[in-house]
Design a protein around this motif. Sequence first.
Motif, PDB file in Angstrom:
ATOM      1  N   GLY A  77     -47.655 -13.311  54.343  1.00  0.00           N
ATOM      2  CA  GLY A  77     -47.315 -14.058  55.552  1.00  0.00           C
ATOM      3  C   GLY A  77     -47.704 -15.523  55.489  1.00  0.00           C
ATOM      4  O   GLY A  77     -47.761 -16.211  56.521  1.00  0.00           O
ATOM      5  N   LYS A  78     -47.915 -16.036  54.280  1.00  0.00           N
ATOM      6  CA  LYS A  78     -48.376 -17.416  54.129  1.00  0.00           C
ATOM      7  C   LYS A  78     -47.342 -18.427  54.625  1.00  0.00           C
ATOM      8  O   LYS A  78     -47.661 -19.347  55.370  1.00  0.00           O
ATOM      9  N   THR A  79     -46.102 -18.251  54.184  1.00  0.00           N
ATOM     10  CA  THR A  79     -45.053 -19.185  54.608  1.00  0.00           C
ATOM     11  C   THR A  79     -44.810 -19.065  56.113  1.00  0.00           C
ATOM     12  O   THR A  79     -44.598 -20.067  56.805  1.00  0.00           O
ATOM     13  N   THR A  80     -44.865 -17.829  56.596  1.00  0.00           N
ATOM     14  CA  THR A  80     -44.719 -17.608  58.037  1.00  0.00           C
ATOM     15  C   THR A  80     -45.775 -18.414  58.794  1.00  0.00           C
ATOM     16  O   THR A  80     -45.467 -19.093  59.782  1.00  0.00           O
TER      17      THR A  80
ATOM     18  N   SER B 119     -48.233 -12.183  47.595  1.00  0.00           N
ATOM     19  CA  SER B 119     -46.841 -12.377  47.991  1.00  0.00           C
ATOM     20  C   SER B 119     -46.509 -11.441  49.154  1.00  0.00           C
ATOM     21  O   SER B 119     -46.869 -10.266  49.127  1.00  0.00           O
ATOM     22  N   GLY B 120     -45.895 -11.989  50.190  1.00  0.00           N
ATOM     23  CA  GLY B 120     -45.535 -11.169  51.343  1.00  0.00           C
ATOM     24  C   GLY B 120     -46.634 -11.067  52.385  1.00  0.00           C
ATOM     25  O   GLY B 120     -46.464 -10.409  53.414  1.00  0.00           O
TER      26      GLY B 120
HETATM   27  N1  LIG Z   1     -37.263 -13.668  59.604  1.00  0.00           N
HETATM   28  C1  LIG Z   1     -37.732 -12.599  58.957  1.00  0.00           C
HETATM   29  N2  LIG Z   1     -37.113 -11.415  59.082  1.00  0.00           N
HETATM   30  C2  LIG Z   1     -37.595 -10.322  58.451  1.00  0.00           C
HETATM   31  N3  LIG Z   1     -38.675 -10.307  57.681  1.00  0.00           N
HETATM   32  C3  LIG Z   1     -39.340 -11.459  57.511  1.00  0.00           C
HETATM   33  C4  LIG Z   1     -38.897 -12.670  58.136  1.00  0.00           C
HETATM   34  N4  LIG Z   1     -39.759 -13.648  57.787  1.00  0.00           N
HETATM   35  C5  LIG Z   1     -40.676 -13.084  56.973  1.00  0.00           C
HETATM   36  N5  LIG Z   1     -40.424 -11.764  56.798  1.00  0.00           N
HETATM   37  C6  LIG Z   1     -41.236 -10.817  56.001  1.00  0.00           C
HETATM   38  O1  LIG Z   1     -42.606 -11.032  56.334  1.00  0.00           O
HETATM   39  C7  LIG Z   1     -43.423 -10.957  55.189  1.00  0.00           C
HETATM   40  C8  LIG Z   1     -44.176 -12.270  54.988  1.00  0.00           C
HETATM   41  O2  LIG Z   1     -43.269 -13.262  54.554  1.00  0.00           O
HETATM   42  P1  LIG Z   1     -43.752 -14.688  54.022  1.00  0.00           P
HETATM   43  O3  LIG Z   1     -42.562 -15.408  53.540  1.00  0.00           O
HETATM   44  O4  LIG Z   1     -44.540 -15.345  55.101  1.00  0.00           O
HETATM   45  O5  LIG Z   1     -44.720 -14.274  52.826  1.00  0.00           O
HETATM   46  P2  LIG Z   1     -45.510 -15.185  51.779  1.00  0.00           P
HETATM   47  O6  LIG Z   1     -46.950 -14.826  51.909  1.00  0.00           O
HETATM   48  O7  LIG Z   1     -45.139 -16.590  51.953  1.00  0.00           O
HETATM   49  O8  LIG Z   1     -44.974 -14.627  50.385  1.00  0.00           O
HETATM   50  P3  LIG Z   1     -44.679 -15.417  48.989  1.00  0.00           P
HETATM   51  O9  LIG Z   1     -46.024 -15.627  48.365  1.00  0.00           O
HETATM   52  O10 LIG Z   1     -43.864 -14.433  48.223  1.00  0.00           O
HETATM   53  O11 LIG Z   1     -43.957 -16.662  49.316  1.00  0.00           O
HETATM   54  C9  LIG Z   1     -42.506 -10.605  54.039  1.00  0.00           C
HETATM   55  O12 LIG Z   1     -42.578  -9.212  53.845  1.00  0.00           O
HETATM   56  C10 LIG Z   1     -41.135 -11.039  54.523  1.00  0.00           C
HETATM   57  O13 LIG Z   1     -40.132 -10.262  53.948  1.00  0.00           O
END
Ligand SMILES: Nc1ncnc2c1ncn2[C@@H]1O[C@H](COP(=O)(O)OP(=O)(O)OP(=O)(O)O)[C@@H](O)[C@H]1O
Length: 249
Positions: free
Chosen positions: A44-47, A41-42
């Motif tokens: 950056g997968k969704t990013t 989690s966190g």
């Molecule tokens: N627009 C934004 N502004 C500030 N921080 C961001 C932004 N987008 C993402 N983040 C941060 O970047 C990191 C990666 O976010 P992301 O949503 O891509 O994680 P993830 O791997 O999808 O997590 P999860 O498994 O919890 O969904 C996180 O720490 C998030 O808080």
Amino acid sequence: MLEVSEVTRAVTLPDGSELSILRGVNLRVFAGERVAILGRSGAGKTTLLNLLGLIDRPTSGSIRFRGQDAAALSEARLAKLRGASVGFVFQQFNLLENRTAHANVVMPLLYGSPKQFWQRERLALEALRAVELADRADQLPRQLSGGEQQRVAIARALVRQPALLLADEPTGALDVGTGQLVMRLLARMSAETGSALVTITHDLFVAATAERILLLQDGVLRECTLDEAEQALRADAREREATELRDRV
Ligand SMILES: Nc1ncnc2c1ncn2[C@@H]1O[C@H](COP(=O)(O)OP(=O)(O)OP(=O)(O)O)[C@@H](O)[C@H]1O
Ligand SMILES: [Mg+2]
């Protein structure tokens, strides 16, 4: 089909500092391929998924989609390419609550080619038939189970026959058995339609349904075996537990 080179993504936080989320991601996805992306989690997968799906633009690096450089396209052209070529499936289904299953699946066709537009009723029904929900076409999302809602979302994602299907934790809101059914359905649909399937998950069982597993760690993506993925996820879980314990005492 999709070629990602040295992609970075940084965001500016409210206090003015820079948060570097992706630090140089490389990825190639071929037509019809099934890829799983794992990461804590966190990580950056969704990013990353939002970049692959042409929703956001990278801070640096390049994304080529079906031979076109995404950076060279205007917002309007990008939106058009996205609508025609990418289907999304989300953890929380994201269906319109006061529209029937059929109306939800029709929605993307309203923005499709003239042919898709004029045949929208029939195409939506066919897509629902493909996920075995034609008989529930007139029901509202709340009248359907979680797994059924996700199948409607899959029909909606596939109705314009996208080259790329992106799924962000598609089983995250489902029980294990239903999740497996949904993954099997996604794999089958990808095989039948030839769409590449990129699934984001932190579930090892989901990852095991892919042909290739990639681990997102420290802002970069690397190919790994199922065993390596399992170890990485275990290490993350241990670390999380340790942090929780520390926070409690
Ligand atoms: N627009 C934004 N502004 C500030 N921080 C961001 C932004 N987008 C993402 N983040 C941060 O970047 C990191 C990666 O976010 P992301 O949503 O891509 O994680 P993830 O791997 O999808 O997590 P999860 O498994 O919890 O969904 C996180 O720490 C998030 O808080
Ligand atoms: Mg996420």
